[in-house]
Design a protein around this motif. Sequence first.
Motif, mmCIF file in Angstrom:
data_model
loop_
_atom_site.group_PDB
_atom_site.id
_atom_site.type_symbol
_atom_site.label_atom_id
_atom_site.label_comp_id
_atom_site.label_asym_id
_atom_site.label_seq_id
_atom_site.Cartn_x
_atom_site.Cartn_y
_atom_site.Cartn_z
ATOM 1 N N VAL A 354 -5.350 51.884 -8.016
ATOM 2 C CA VAL A 354 -6.336 52.527 -8.775
ATOM 3 C C VAL A 354 -6.644 54.120 -8.344
ATOM 4 O O VAL A 354 -6.455 54.275 -6.908
ATOM 5 C CB VAL A 354 -7.743 51.797 -8.705
ATOM 6 N N ARG A 355 -6.806 54.992 -8.869
ATOM 7 C CA ARG A 355 -7.025 56.331 -8.452
ATOM 8 C C ARG A 355 -8.216 56.966 -9.362
ATOM 9 O O ARG A 355 -8.010 57.247 -10.631
ATOM 10 C CB ARG A 355 -5.664 57.078 -8.807
ATOM 11 N N ALA A 356 -9.260 56.895 -8.615
ATOM 12 C CA ALA A 356 -10.560 57.173 -9.135
ATOM 13 C C ALA A 356 -10.657 58.740 -8.862
ATOM 14 O O ALA A 356 -10.616 59.114 -7.898
ATOM 15 C CB ALA A 356 -11.656 56.347 -8.890
ATOM 16 N N VAL A 357 -11.294 59.375 -9.859
ATOM 17 C CA VAL A 357 -11.566 61.140 -9.702
ATOM 18 C C VAL A 357 -13.081 61.400 -9.982
ATOM 19 O O VAL A 357 -13.339 61.009 -10.914
ATOM 20 C CB VAL A 357 -10.714 61.602 -10.585
ATOM 21 N N VAL A 358 -13.671 62.237 -9.067
ATOM 22 C CA VAL A 358 -14.976 62.825 -9.507
ATOM 23 C C VAL A 358 -14.798 64.352 -9.040
ATOM 24 O O VAL A 358 -14.367 64.744 -8.250
ATOM 25 C CB VAL A 358 -16.007 61.982 -8.393
ATOM 26 N N VAL A 449 -10.512 62.121 -4.866
ATOM 27 C CA VAL A 449 -9.673 61.296 -5.435
ATOM 28 C C VAL A 449 -9.945 60.019 -4.235
ATOM 29 O O VAL A 449 -9.520 60.111 -3.289
ATOM 30 C CB VAL A 449 -7.963 61.491 -5.396
ATOM 31 N N LEU A 450 -10.223 58.973 -4.745
ATOM 32 C CA LEU A 450 -10.316 57.797 -4.138
ATOM 33 C C LEU A 450 -9.184 56.850 -4.881
ATOM 34 O O LEU A 450 -9.067 56.263 -5.927
ATOM 35 C CB LEU A 450 -11.845 56.878 -4.639
ATOM 36 N N ARG A 451 -8.406 56.318 -3.649
ATOM 37 C CA ARG A 451 -7.222 55.511 -3.973
ATOM 38 C C ARG A 451 -7.210 54.311 -3.455
ATOM 39 O O ARG A 451 -7.559 54.049 -2.495
ATOM 40 C CB ARG A 451 -5.956 56.311 -3.387
ATOM 41 N N LEU A 452 -7.058 53.313 -4.334
ATOM 42 C CA LEU A 452 -7.018 51.833 -4.131
ATOM 43 C C LEU A 452 -5.670 51.285 -4.194
ATOM 44 O O LEU A 452 -5.053 51.311 -5.243
ATOM 45 C CB LEU A 452 -7.928 50.845 -4.751
ATOM 46 N N TYR A 453 -4.814 50.790 -3.107
ATOM 47 C CA TYR A 453 -3.604 50.436 -2.994
ATOM 48 C C TYR A 453 -3.643 48.875 -3.243
ATOM 49 O O TYR A 453 -4.241 48.322 -2.525
ATOM 50 C CB TYR A 453 -2.686 51.197 -1.750
#
Length: 472
Positions: A354-358, A449-453
């Motif tokens: 998941v790659r969340a962007v703000v 960018v918040l990355r969830l691996y």
Amino acid sequence: MIKNRRELFSLHWTCASFAGLAFLAGCASAPSATQQSTGWIKDEVADSYVFGYPLVLMSTARDAAVGTDPGQAPFNTLRHAQALPPIGAANPPQPSLDTLDSTGWLDIGDEPVILSLPDSHGRYVDARVLDMWTNVVWSTGPQFAAGTAGARGLRAQTIAFVGPGWKGELPKGAKRVDVPTRNAWVSVRIQSNGARDLTAVRKLQRAIRVAPLSVYEGDAAPAVPPRGNASGIAGANGTPAQQVAALDASGFFSRLADALPDNPPTPADPHALKFLADLGVTPGDPVKLPKEPEALAAGLADGRERVATPPSNLLSANGWNWFGDGVGNYGPDYALRAYAASTQPGIGTRDDEVRAVVTQDSDGNMLNGANRYVIHFAANQLPPVHGFWSITAYTKDGALSENAPARLAVGDRNGARRNRDGSLDVVVSSTRSRTGNWLPAPRADMQLVLRLYAPKPQATDGSWQPPPVVRQ
């Protein structure tokens, strides 16, 4: 509250398919006589652009990366990144500081290609293969989701990627994966813990093997793996996305027609091919577009705008946007597929990443590193992962800022400190913070960018959300 409104691409497609008929009155206001005669061209060009964008983008990326020139590699060969991306890097956009990547392009038209992955001994590894329409045909994410991987790493395994119509014997123990297109893109990302860790990562890279079946079984000579930048996607005229954006209607649809014979649509869509045939676009043949330059240009502009517009079925909360369950296996959701290809090329499935962007704070103002922000994760709201998570700051264009005081991502991989109650604070600023977990930021407008691996299901089903970015 998480927003996840569904507005399928097929609704727009239905309106366009009746252009010029009485039903059109329900899709748009009454057109002029000229619009009535050419309106169908505009609509079908726009729909076909959205439909064909991923294939044109992937074929452009393939052509830039495959070859013998510097920065290229032959088919069925991996390029291994030897170092983390440098300051100022923006190709691909939002380059990761968490992994070293090995990437390559497969040609499975004549025989299967075998991918062998070594035991990573607990180190996180993310591997995936995408077909030419950007659907994920195989990835390691489900192994983490099912608990069949190690604690964080992968066990040794061999996968055989098989093209349409091939029959024969595969190596013992190899898992067969059928790929609907002649070409495919492979990516293997290995967790890195900084510059001092690169030797261990490179050792794992050398243990990865990609080879056609005949080479794997010793019947032909292997190719020599090149070294260097693993992306291999930036040509003399810019990134693949920039090159596609520069194409006129003739150039775009010519590329699409050239790519279709070896890479048929997935899923099969005779309706989409009918639209293309209406426009004079036949797989493998020279295009014969209508001689209506204004309608073609208008349709192309509409198509580009739609590709760049976030679809309504993105997840959204607290200013963050990220892909939900549909990413990586799109079916007929062509709007989501095109947007994902343009904004996060190579994105995997809900089990992979998941790659969340703000880009805005909790008050709706543009993020700027000259300010100080806090992201507060409650103890029960830490990013849900099987692997690990990180936050990285970029310029507004997705580059690693040359003005940032350090090149750093913050997350559980590098020992982010928790508060006494189990919560966790990330402080974002261009000025060093002595409290919390400091994330260096550019002294300019920026994005996070918040990355969830290897995310857990709640990361994409709407039951979890990233916290707001609060200015202090």
